[in-house]
Design a protein around this motif. Structure first.
Motif, PDB file in Angstrom:
ATOM      1  N   GLY A 364     -19.190  -2.921 -35.781  1.00 32.92           N
ATOM      2  CA  GLY A 364     -19.124  -1.618 -36.418  1.00 32.92           C
ATOM      3  C   GLY A 364     -18.175  -0.655 -35.747  1.00 32.92           C
ATOM      4  O   GLY A 364     -17.840   0.388 -36.314  1.00 32.92           O
ATOM      5  N   ARG A 365     -17.743  -0.975 -34.522  1.00 34.10           N
ATOM      6  CA  ARG A 365     -16.787  -0.114 -33.822  1.00 34.10           C
ATOM      7  C   ARG A 365     -15.488  -0.885 -33.564  1.00 34.10           C
ATOM      8  O   ARG A 365     -14.423  -0.466 -33.987  1.00 34.10           O
ATOM      9  CB  ARG A 365     -17.390   0.397 -32.517  1.00 34.10           C
ATOM     10  CG  ARG A 365     -18.514   1.407 -32.709  1.00 34.10           C
ATOM     11  CD  ARG A 365     -18.870   2.085 -31.401  1.00 34.10           C
ATOM     12  NE  ARG A 365     -19.799   3.194 -31.595  1.00 34.10           N
ATOM     13  CZ  ARG A 365     -21.098   3.104 -31.496  1.00 34.10           C
ATOM     14  NH1 ARG A 365     -21.649   1.930 -31.203  1.00 34.10           N
ATOM     15  NH2 ARG A 365     -21.884   4.149 -31.678  1.00 34.10           N
ATOM     16  N   THR A 366     -15.582  -1.986 -32.812  1.00 34.04           N
ATOM     17  CA  THR A 366     -14.408  -2.841 -32.616  1.00 34.04           C
ATOM     18  C   THR A 366     -14.706  -4.200 -33.247  1.00 34.04           C
ATOM     19  O   THR A 366     -14.398  -4.420 -34.407  1.00 34.04           O
ATOM     20  CB  THR A 366     -14.068  -2.972 -31.121  1.00 34.04           C
ATOM     21  OG1 THR A 366     -15.225  -3.433 -30.386  1.00 34.04           O
ATOM     22  CG2 THR A 366     -13.623  -1.632 -30.556  1.00 34.04           C
ATOM     23  N   ARG A 367     -15.381  -5.080 -32.483  1.00 30.89           N
ATOM     24  CA  ARG A 367     -15.783  -6.375 -33.029  1.00 30.89           C
ATOM     25  C   ARG A 367     -16.931  -6.882 -32.199  1.00 30.89           C
ATOM     26  O   ARG A 367     -17.033  -6.574 -31.002  1.00 30.89           O
ATOM     27  CB  ARG A 367     -14.592  -7.353 -33.008  1.00 30.89           C
ATOM     28  CG  ARG A 367     -14.535  -8.263 -34.207  1.00 30.89           C
ATOM     29  CD  ARG A 367     -13.217  -8.968 -34.351  1.00 30.89           C
ATOM     30  NE  ARG A 367     -12.978  -9.989 -33.328  1.00 30.89           N
ATOM     31  CZ  ARG A 367     -11.874 -10.732 -33.264  1.00 30.89           C
ATOM     32  NH1 ARG A 367     -10.925 -10.556 -34.173  1.00 30.89           N
ATOM     33  NH2 ARG A 367     -11.722 -11.633 -32.310  1.00 30.89           N
ATOM     34  N   GLU A 368     -17.798  -7.696 -32.783  1.00 30.80           N
ATOM     35  CA  GLU A 368     -19.020  -8.105 -32.099  1.00 30.80           C
ATOM     36  C   GLU A 368     -18.754  -8.983 -30.877  1.00 30.80           C
ATOM     37  O   GLU A 368     -19.587  -9.047 -29.968  1.00 30.80           O
ATOM     38  CB  GLU A 368     -19.944  -8.848 -33.066  1.00 30.80           C
ATOM     39  CG  GLU A 368     -19.328 -10.095 -33.682  1.00 30.80           C
ATOM     40  CD  GLU A 368     -20.273 -10.783 -34.654  1.00 30.80           C
ATOM     41  OE1 GLU A 368     -21.458 -10.409 -34.655  1.00 30.80           O
ATOM     42  OE2 GLU A 368     -19.818 -11.679 -35.383  1.00 30.80           O
ATOM     43  N   ASP A 369     -17.591  -9.633 -30.811  1.00 34.52           N
ATOM     44  CA  ASP A 369     -17.290 -10.497 -29.681  1.00 34.52           C
ATOM     45  C   ASP A 369     -16.585  -9.762 -28.536  1.00 34.52           C
ATOM     46  O   ASP A 369     -16.260 -10.369 -27.520  1.00 34.52           O
ATOM     47  CB  ASP A 369     -16.418 -11.671 -30.129  1.00 34.52           C
ATOM     48  CG  ASP A 369     -15.106 -11.198 -30.761  1.00 34.52           C
ATOM     49  OD1 ASP A 369     -15.133 -10.185 -31.469  1.00 34.52           O
ATOM     50  OD2 ASP A 369     -14.076 -11.849 -30.538  1.00 34.52           O
ATOM     51  N   HIS A 370     -16.376  -8.463 -28.677  1.00 38.51           N
ATOM     52  CA  HIS A 370     -15.548  -7.712 -27.729  1.00 38.51           C
ATOM     53  C   HIS A 370     -16.114  -7.766 -26.308  1.00 38.51           C
ATOM     54  O   HIS A 370     -15.390  -8.093 -25.357  1.00 38.51           O
ATOM     55  CB  HIS A 370     -15.420  -6.260 -28.198  1.00 38.51           C
ATOM     56  CG  HIS A 370     -14.378  -5.481 -27.464  1.00 38.51           C
ATOM     57  ND1 HIS A 370     -13.835  -4.317 -27.948  1.00 38.51           N
ATOM     58  CD2 HIS A 370     -13.767  -5.682 -26.259  1.00 38.51           C
ATOM     59  CE1 HIS A 370     -12.938  -3.851 -27.098  1.00 38.51           C
ATOM     60  NE2 HIS A 370     -12.896  -4.658 -26.059  1.00 38.51           N
ATOM     61  N   ARG A 371     -17.386  -7.439 -26.139  1.00 36.58           N
ATOM     62  CA  ARG A 371     -17.966  -7.391 -24.798  1.00 36.58           C
ATOM     63  C   ARG A 371     -17.910  -8.755 -24.112  1.00 36.58           C
ATOM     64  O   ARG A 371     -17.526  -8.865 -22.940  1.00 36.58           O
ATOM     65  CB  ARG A 371     -19.411  -6.907 -24.880  1.00 36.58           C
ATOM     66  CG  ARG A 371     -20.160  -6.808 -23.553  1.00 36.58           C
ATOM     67  CD  ARG A 371     -19.697  -5.625 -22.727  1.00 36.58           C
ATOM     68  NE  ARG A 371     -18.639  -5.960 -21.786  1.00 36.58           N
ATOM     69  CZ  ARG A 371     -18.032  -5.066 -21.017  1.00 36.58           C
ATOM     70  NH1 ARG A 371     -18.354  -3.787 -21.093  1.00 36.58           N
ATOM     71  NH2 ARG A 371     -17.091  -5.436 -20.186  1.00 36.58           N
ATOM     72  N   GLY A 372     -18.284  -9.788 -24.798  1.00 39.72           N
ATOM     73  CA  GLY A 372     -18.278 -11.117 -24.196  1.00 39.72           C
ATOM     74  C   GLY A 372     -16.882 -11.582 -23.835  1.00 39.72           C
ATOM     75  O   GLY A 372     -16.671 -12.167 -22.760  1.00 39.72           O
ATOM     76  N   VAL A 373     -15.910 -11.337 -24.699  1.00 38.76           N
ATOM     77  CA  VAL A 373     -14.527 -11.729 -24.415  1.00 38.76           C
ATOM     78  C   VAL A 373     -14.010 -11.003 -23.185  1.00 38.76           C
ATOM     79  O   VAL A 373     -13.369 -11.602 -22.308  1.00 38.76           O
ATOM     80  CB  VAL A 373     -13.636 -11.452 -25.638  1.00 38.76           C
ATOM     81  CG1 VAL A 373     -12.159 -11.558 -25.268  1.00 38.76           C
ATOM     82  CG2 VAL A 373     -13.960 -12.427 -26.750  1.00 38.76           C
ATOM     83  N   ALA A 374     -14.276  -9.701 -23.092  1.00 37.14           N
ATOM     84  CA  ALA A 374     -13.823  -8.929 -21.929  1.00 37.14           C
ATOM     85  C   ALA A 374     -14.435  -9.461 -20.645  1.00 37.14           C
ATOM     86  O   ALA A 374     -13.744  -9.597 -19.616  1.00 37.14           O
ATOM     87  CB  ALA A 374     -14.176  -7.452 -22.128  1.00 37.14           C
ATOM     88  N   ASP A 375     -15.730  -9.781 -20.687  1.00 40.33           N
ATOM     89  CA  ASP A 375     -16.394 -10.315 -19.490  1.00 40.33           C
ATOM     90  C   ASP A 375     -15.824 -11.677 -19.096  1.00 40.33           C
ATOM     91  O   ASP A 375     -15.636 -11.963 -17.908  1.00 40.33           O
ATOM     92  CB  ASP A 375     -17.902 -10.437 -19.736  1.00 40.33           C
ATOM     93  CG  ASP A 375     -18.588  -9.082 -19.808  1.00 40.33           C
ATOM     94  OD1 ASP A 375     -17.976  -8.084 -19.363  1.00 40.33           O
ATOM     95  OD2 ASP A 375     -19.721  -9.015 -20.322  1.00 40.33           O
ATOM     96  N   GLN A 376     -15.543 -12.516 -20.093  1.00 39.15           N
ATOM     97  CA  GLN A 376     -15.022 -13.847 -19.783  1.00 39.15           C
ATOM     98  C   GLN A 376     -13.614 -13.774 -19.207  1.00 39.15           C
ATOM     99  O   GLN A 376     -13.284 -14.474 -18.234  1.00 39.15           O
ATOM    100  CB  GLN A 376     -15.018 -14.709 -21.049  1.00 39.15           C
ATOM    101  CG  GLN A 376     -14.759 -16.176 -20.783  1.00 39.15           C
ATOM    102  CD  GLN A 376     -15.861 -16.802 -19.961  1.00 39.15           C
ATOM    103  OE1 GLN A 376     -16.999 -16.911 -20.417  1.00 39.15           O
ATOM    104  NE2 GLN A 376     -15.552 -17.214 -18.740  1.00 39.15           N
ATOM    105  N   LEU A 377     -12.770 -12.924 -19.767  1.00 37.91           N
ATOM    106  CA  LEU A 377     -11.425 -12.756 -19.221  1.00 37.91           C
ATOM    107  C   LEU A 377     -11.484 -12.266 -17.781  1.00 37.91           C
ATOM    108  O   LEU A 377     -10.749 -12.753 -16.913  1.00 37.91           O
ATOM    109  CB  LEU A 377     -10.632 -11.770 -20.079  1.00 37.91           C
ATOM    110  CG  LEU A 377     -10.237 -12.209 -21.492  1.00 37.91           C
ATOM    111  CD1 LEU A 377      -9.556 -11.067 -22.228  1.00 37.91           C
ATOM    112  CD2 LEU A 377      -9.322 -13.426 -21.455  1.00 37.91           C
ATOM    113  N   SER A 378     -12.333 -11.293 -17.517  1.00 38.07           N
ATOM    114  CA  SER A 378     -12.448 -10.751 -16.153  1.00 38.07           C
ATOM    115  C   SER A 378     -12.951 -11.797 -15.179  1.00 38.07           C
ATOM    116  O   SER A 378     -12.500 -11.863 -14.027  1.00 38.07           O
ATOM    117  CB  SER A 378     -13.378  -9.526 -16.155  1.00 38.07           C
ATOM    118  OG  SER A 378     -12.856  -8.490 -16.960  1.00 38.07           O
ATOM    119  N   THR A 379     -13.891 -12.648 -15.620  1.00 38.99           N
ATOM    120  CA  THR A 379     -14.419 -13.703 -14.750  1.00 38.99           C
ATOM    121  C   THR A 379     -13.327 -14.685 -14.358  1.00 38.99           C
ATOM    122  O   THR A 379     -13.155 -15.009 -13.173  1.00 38.99           O
ATOM    123  CB  THR A 379     -15.566 -14.442 -15.463  1.00 38.99           C
ATOM    124  OG1 THR A 379     -16.625 -13.523 -15.739  1.00 38.99           O
ATOM    125  CG2 THR A 379     -16.096 -15.572 -14.589  1.00 38.99           C
TER     126      THR A 379
END
Length: 462
Positions: A364-379
């Motif tokens: 509803g704001r960006t995309r539902e996978d946004h938080r998980g993708v950001a965390d995985q990239l950072s890891t």
């Protein structure tokens, strides 16, 4: 500033030194007021009241005290604090640090006058910052999202493209669904002639100036104007946001120049210095600027701040970035190493942080996978940085195939994801590129993303 009737004329100047003037038997004078000083030759100079002690006032003279004396110098006061004329006509104009037009256009036709220091906001009236601002820069939108009402500083360094990044964000930032109600207030504080010309050129290109208000304070102008410039910009922003219901992004460049002017004013007043000579009240002074960002219940408009500061010697523990980090909600850090390698913009992802990111992302704001993708990239990026340090000790021969895949990912991430150069990316393009970078990894290694989202977006091959 508009002319107003003077209420009092002081001919009681008793002391002139450096940029300061002291007058006794002061009456009807307001702290922080802008006054006019009449020299013995009849010239008028602007000044600002820095201190009132009993019937004595200390005035910092804009333009210096050369030619002033204690017998025939006059101070004219209006008995009111400094004000800025505001109105919708500010949009599309280039102003100096005091809010006076310097673009060759007609005078600003104000609809109101507003105090440069703003008005305190009841904490209960504040709404929590929320909703996504798309800057068009993947390293920010994807991993350290800027949220409406947030104050998110950029920690740059001398010689790094902090000003370039600031003007770029001012050009490319958007509020999805509210493009017509989005305005940028850009304040260039203490910039050189070359930087001032760069700012004006960038904003006059295309239609950028049509949705912007630009304040330019040059380095050769009085230090007191440097202290007024961000306050004038924020006063304009508050009017546009809370009275005209616009979404306003305020970009302040360079706050280090502001703090240097603050230190200069404190030294002229013989104040006891704090860390590295900066006044002890620098924390509260910066807070009085940064806390003017936010959202207010019942107001559709918002004020979001993106202050840019240069860290002396790239030292994040220097008082200016140190204090700024305590007041604001995260930071975007520029890397000298990435800049040397030609990666633009050189955003160092790992030390960067947006504490309010979760409030602006998701379904509803960006995309539902946004938080998980950001965390995985950072890891994966964190593991890659550890491997780079390990190589310096044991060499590449000790690496496993998984280690080499991580290092390849880090190289691709910096080159393709961070190093987007002048191209603007939507949040959809940013997240799709992230999944492209994650494609070489088996789905079982993407542990920071929900399995159903991995199944929906992950591709086993490029």
């Amino acid at each position: 500033m508009t002319q107003q009737l003077y209420t009092t004329e002081h001919r009681t100047v008793t002391y002139v030194s450096g940029p300061l003037l002291v007058a006794e038997r002061a009456q009807q004078v307001a702290y922080d007021e802008l006054v006019d000083i009449v020299t013995p030759t009849g010239e008028q100079r602007r000044g600002q009241v820095l201190e009132i002690e009993g019937d004595r006032m200390v005035v910092q003279v804009l333009g210096g005290t050369r030619g002033l004396d204690v017998t025939s110098t006059t101070v004219l006061v209006r008995a009111r604090s400094a004000q800025l004329p505001v109105g919708r006509d500010l949009i599309g104009r280039v102003l100096d640090g005091m809010g006076r037009p310097i673009d060759g256009g007609p005078p600003v036709v104000p609809t109101a006058l507003r105090d440069l220091n703003g008005h305190p906001v009841n904490p209960v009236a504040r709404a929590y910052p929320a909703e996504f601002i798309e800057t068009g820069i993947s390293a920010i939108d994807g991993l350290h999202t800027l949220v409406r009402g947030q104050k998110l500083p950029v920690f740059s360094g001398y010689g790094l493209p902090g000003l370039d990044l600031a003007t770029r964000i001012a050009h490319t930032a958007r509020v999805p669904g509210s493009e017509d109600g989005f305005v940028v207030v850009f304040a260039a504080i203490g910039v050189t002639d070359r930087e001032a010309a760069f700012v004006r050129t960038r904003f006059t290109e295309g239609a950028a100036l049509e949705r912007s208000v630009v304040f330019v304070n040059r380095a050769d102008e009085p230090a007191a104007e440097r202290l007024i410039c961000p306050r004038a910009a924020l006063t304009a922003a508050e009017y546009l946001a809370f009275e005209l219901d616009l979404h306003v992004l305020v970009v302040l460049v360079d706050m280090t120049n502001y703090c240097e002017a603050l230190r200069e004013a404190a030294a002229a007043r013989d104040e006891v210095p704090g860390r590295r000579g900066y006044p002890g009240y620098m924390y509260s002074d910066l807070a009085s600027l940064f806390e003017r960002a936010g959202r207010i219940h019942g107001c559709r408009g918002t004020v979001t701040q993106l202050p840019v500061l240069s860290m002396p010697d790239d030292d994040v523990t220097h008082p200016i970035p140190d204090i700024t980090g305590y007041i604001t909600e995260g930071q975007i850090v520029l890397s000298r190493e990435l800049d040397r390698r030609g990666i633009s913009p050189p955003i160092d992802v790992l030390p960067s942080l947006s504490r309010l990111m979760n409030a602006g992302i998701g379904a509803g704001r960006t995309r539902e996978d946004h938080r998980g993708v950001a965390d995985q990239l950072s890891t994966f990026l964190g593991r890659g940085q550890e491997l780079r340090r390990l190589i310096a000790i044991v060499g590449e021969q000790a690496l496993t195939d998984d280690d080499r895949r991580i290092l390849t990912f880090v190289d691709d991430f910096e080159r393709r994801f961070v190093g987007q150069r002048d191209r603007r990316r939507s949040i959809e393009e940013t997240l799709n590129l992230a999944w492209d970078l994650l494609a070489p990894f088996p789905a079982t290694e993407l542990r920071r993303i929900k399995p159903e989202l991995v199944e929906q977006h992950h591709q086993s091959s490029r």
